[in-house]
Design a protein around this motif. Structure first.
Motif, PDB file in Angstrom:
ATOM      1  N   ARG A   3      20.667  84.332  70.448  1.00 44.07           N
ATOM      2  CA  ARG A   3      19.960  83.371  71.295  1.00 44.07           C
ATOM      3  C   ARG A   3      19.908  81.994  70.640  1.00 44.07           C
ATOM      4  N   ASN A   4      19.715  81.962  69.331  1.00 44.05           N
ATOM      5  CA  ASN A   4      19.603  80.690  68.626  1.00 44.05           C
ATOM      6  C   ASN A   4      20.948  80.018  68.397  1.00 44.05           C
ATOM      7  N   PHE A  46      22.435  88.829  77.924  1.00 43.63           N
ATOM      8  CA  PHE A  46      22.167  89.657  76.753  1.00 43.63           C
ATOM      9  C   PHE A  46      21.959  91.113  77.152  1.00 43.63           C
ATOM     10  N   GLU A  86      19.919  89.937  67.969  1.00 40.87           N
ATOM     11  CA  GLU A  86      19.589  89.380  69.281  1.00 40.87           C
ATOM     12  C   GLU A  86      18.981  87.983  69.156  1.00 40.87           C
TER      13      GLU A  86
END
Length: 345
Positions: free
Chosen positions: A77-78, A28, A73
């Motif tokens: 991630r999810n 990321f 963001e």
């Protein structure tokens, strides 16, 4: 103080996805607040209210943009399958204007007009017009605060075609005002094809406007729509025939237009009025009146507290308007007050 995001040069390698059949790893970009970002909930994270937004990001140059980046963001991630999309539309850009320009341009691109051309036009218009830049943010917040299905600002930015159509209209209107009418009309036709929303570039539309679902919305050339207006799908603000000149409705601030509502002719729908679903309005409506039917007529008067509009509440159930509505009674004094409005509208 310069926003630290404006100093960050994100490249395509900042979000490097390595996939195998059973494993996915994502690198990321740097976290937003100088430390590891905490995932606060599923999807795009825990929803945040406008008050929380102002309080928690008060030092940011553009709090709404900071929030959208944070949500992007967390969402990446999810949901790793969306990571590249969120990077391309949000995280790879330095401002809300750049992100929106990229997103709309990708939707408008055709074999005859490249996405890069639309991006240049969108950025030029947004740079030139402070009203355009302000309206983007107010329209986004209108979607987020009035649509119960939209709990995140990024959700409105990515998925709300009513918002997309409205911001495309703002470019078309800018082109129209600059005398570039053929290009404005071409954009109108593309928006109609892409989003099933037909707004003439010469129409005047305020800010903090919410177009829910949006399919089938038609707004004519000389129509005006004020600030804080909400409308649902299949709303028509049209003329009454082949007459020319000023021939379309004037919708004042805070009006709620229910699904399928039709308002025809050069008439006024007053501040804070509510037109119920599938009504046909042919005469002017006074402020805070509730009208319904074909043709529409007054059925009550809204009594919200000062500063509250029906467009904020989005309550379209005429049957429960008694909570906020004073019905037209039969006493003579009230008849006198409303005699001009009791006829068909």
């Amino acid at each position: 103080m310069m926003n630290h995001f404006a100093q960050r040069n994100l490249s395509s390698s900042s979000l490097d996805k390595h996939s195998t059949r059973n494993n996915t790893r994502i690198a990321f970009p740097p976290p937003l607040f100088g430390k590891e970002l905490q995932v606060t909930g599923p999807g795009f994270g825990s929803p945040i209210t406008p008050e929380e937004l102002a309080r928690s990001l008060r030092e940011a140059d553009d709090p709404l943009w900071e929030l959208i980046r944070r949500e992007a963001e967390i969402g990446a991630r999810n949901e790793p399958h969306l990571a590249s999309t969120l990077f391309a539309i949000v995280l790879n850009h330095r401002s809300l204007e750049d992100a929106l320009s990229f997103h709309l341009a990708s939707k408008l691109e055709s074999g005859y007009f490249q996405a890069t051309q639309w991006m240049e036009l969108l950025r030029e218009a947004m740079s030139d017009s402070e009203c355009y830049r302000s309206a983007i943010r107010k329209d986004l917040m209108a979607v987020t605060t009035r649509d119960p299905a939209t709990q995140h600002a990024i959700q409105a930015l990515l998925f709300s075609k009513g918002f997309h159509a409205l911001e495309c209209y703002r470019l078309a209107n800018w082109l129209w005002e600059k005398g570039r009418k053929p290009l404005a009309l071409y954009l109108q036709s593309l928006v109609s094809k892409s989003f099933a929303v037909d707004i003439h570039p010469a129409a005047k539309i305020g800010s903090s406007v919410f177009i829910d679902h949006a399919t089938g919305v038609v707004i004519g050339e000389t129509a005006t729509v004020g600030n804080h207006v909400s409308m649902l799908h299949n709303v028509t603000l049209g003329g009454t025939g082949k007459e020319t000149g000023d021939r379309h409705p004037k919708i004042h601030d805070g009006v709620l237009l229910g699904a399928g509502a039709t308002v025809l002719g050069n008439i006024v729908v007053g501040r804070g009025a509510y037109v119920s679903a599938c009504s046909v309005v042919l005469k002017s409506v006074e402020p805070f009146m509730v009208v319904s039917g074909v043709p529409a007529k007054v059925i009550g008067v809204l009594t919200y507290q000062q500063g509250i509009f029906p467009s904020f509440e989005m309550d379209q159930r005429v049957s429960v308007c008694g909570m906020f509505m004073k019905p037209i009674s039969s006493d003579s004094k009230q008849k006198e007050n409303y005699v001009d409005y009791g006829s068909y509208i």
